[in-house]
Design an enzyme around this catalytic site. Structure first.
Site, short mmCIF file in Angstrom:
data_model
loop_
_atom_site.label_atom_id
_atom_site.label_comp_id
_atom_site.label_asym_id
_atom_site.label_seq_id
_atom_site.Cartn_x
_atom_site.Cartn_y
_atom_site.Cartn_z
N ARG A 46 38.20 28.70 -40.64
CA ARG A 46 37.51 29.97 -40.42
C ARG A 46 38.09 31.04 -41.33
NH1 ARG A 46 39.60 33.38 -37.15
NH2 ARG A 46 40.19 31.86 -35.56
N TYR A 98 14.08 45.06 -45.24
CA TYR A 98 13.85 43.80 -44.55
C TYR A 98 13.86 44.01 -43.03
CZ TYR A 98 15.12 39.23 -42.60
OH TYR A 98 15.18 38.10 -41.84
N ASP A 170 21.74 46.06 -51.18
CA ASP A 170 21.20 44.72 -50.98
C ASP A 170 20.53 44.32 -52.30
OD1 ASP A 170 19.65 42.47 -50.40
OD2 ASP A 170 19.09 43.16 -48.40
N LYS A 195 18.53 32.95 -50.55
CA LYS A 195 17.40 33.14 -51.44
C LYS A 195 17.71 32.66 -52.86
CE LYS A 195 15.62 35.25 -47.78
NZ LYS A 195 16.74 35.59 -46.89
#
Length: 379
Positions: A46, A98, A170, A195
């Site tokens: 982690r 978004y 972004d 993406k």
């Protein structure tokens, strides 16, 4: 290194164990220690994982940053940024963003006392009107999703610096191939690496890149404490995807231009949203801060008929009706009922997300086949 070389070699080293050219998939949760605290830089996956670290170094390299962070999704990356704030802090955000980001801001963080102002950012100077003593962060998408609006990153960064605010951008739609916000003054760059960076519709991932060491340490703490990290298999896939980012984006841009021009001349199409048109709002800014104009195109039909838009997307054969974007295959979406369904109709229509709006993620297929598909679907 030039960008095209960075996508392949940036921040990367051959694996020290056997000289592996590609970073191996370290599919392990924990690491052996010779004595408590006696390890080789890794204790628990982690916190750190060699495959993820290689990816984070690649993220930093292609965005011209010093520190990269990989998360389990784009929203997990955004979540980490907002966790830099405290109750009572305020965020100025673009109003055309978004739907998942809007939902995270309004339905999750608002109840913890973080206040958000959603404004049009086509004129950067207007942003300053919303700055007050509680403002801590400006959140920008450019080009925006799905209206392809362009925000002047450099001008926004000057406002942020003047008022000692963080600026986060972004950069999912543009990718670092087209636009590098840190070079223009941003503090944080965020990607849904699901993406274009991954590029093959086979992973879900988020990325943050920063230059400042102290800011990076705060974000690394949140990443580890909240635990929304990506696994080694997805890290490997993203590393592989990044290696072809430059050649994929070149074709995305070529095909995007061809599709936008075809739609602009179609008698049944009302409006086409693509930053490459001289008539597109802030086209001159897009031309200045982007290398090219990308593979995302949105359009509306004449009459703004919801049912007509649904008919078109259902009739497409090469374009796949699906959520997401940025893969090698062309995708089509209907924002009002898909990606932006979480935004109230009244709010989304203010930004142009009307019932007939269709968003295309133009892939890297042959442009003639894509145009033929749109021709038969629109009729």
């Amino acid at each position: 290194m030039k960008f095209n070389t960075k996508t392949i070699h940036g921040g990367q080293e051959h694996d020290p164990a056997y000289g592996s050219v590609m970073p191996p998939i370290y599919q392990t949760s924990t690491y052996a220690q010779s004595t408590p605290g006696g390890h080789k830089g890794y204790e628990y996956s982690r916190t750190h994982n060699p495959t993820r670290n290689a990816l984070e170094n690649a993220f930093a390299s292609i965005e011209n940053g010093n520190h990269g962070l990989a998360f389990g999704s784009g929203l997990a990356a955004i979540d980490a940024v907002i966790k830099l704030l405290e109750p009572g802090d305020e965020v100025i955000s673009t109003n055309d963003l978004y739907g998942g980001t809007y939902r995270l801001f309004t339905s999750v963080f608002k109840k913890f006392g973080i206040n958000f102002h959603f404004i049009g950012m086509e004129n950067a100077s207007k942003i300053e009107n919303y700055v007050n003593e509680n403002t801590k962060l400006i959140w920008v998408e450019t080009p925006t999703n799905p209206m392809m609006n362009i925000v002047d990153i450099k001008a926004t960064a000057e406002i942020a610096k003047k008022h000692n605010l963080l600026l986060a951008v972004d950069n999912t739609f543009a990718t670092p191939y087209l636009q590098q916000p840190l070079n223009l003054g941003a503090d944080i760059v965020m990607h849904s690496a699901t993406k274009y960076l991954g590029g093959h519709s086979d992973l879900v991932m988020g990325a943050l890149v920063v230059k400042d060491k102290d800011l990076a340490e705060r974000l690394y703490f949140i990443q580890n404490a909240s635990g929304a990290v990506c696994g080694p298999q997805d890290s490997f896939l993203a590393l592989r995807g990044i290696k072809t980012l430059h050649i994929r984006m070149q074709r995305h841009c070529e095909n995007g231009k061809a599709i936008a021009e075809y739609l602009a001349n179609h008698p049944k199409i009302e409006k086409v949203y693509w930053p490459g048109f001289e008539s597109h709002p802030n086209h001159t800014i897009a031309k200045a801060q982007m290398k090219d104009f990308g593979g995302m195109v949105s359009f509306t039909t004449k009459g703004n008929d919801y049912e007509e838009a649904i008919r078109i997307v259902e009739n497409l054969k090469i374009f796949t009706l699906a959520e997401s974007l940025g893969g090698v295959e062309s995708l089509a979406g209907h924002p009002a009922s898909m990606t932006h369904a979480s935004i109230p109709k009244e709010e989304r229509e203010k930004t142009g997300v009307v019932d007939s709006l269709i968003r295309l993620s133009v892939g890297i297929e042959d442009e003639a086949d894509l145009i033929a598909d749109l021709k038969q679907a629109i009729g």
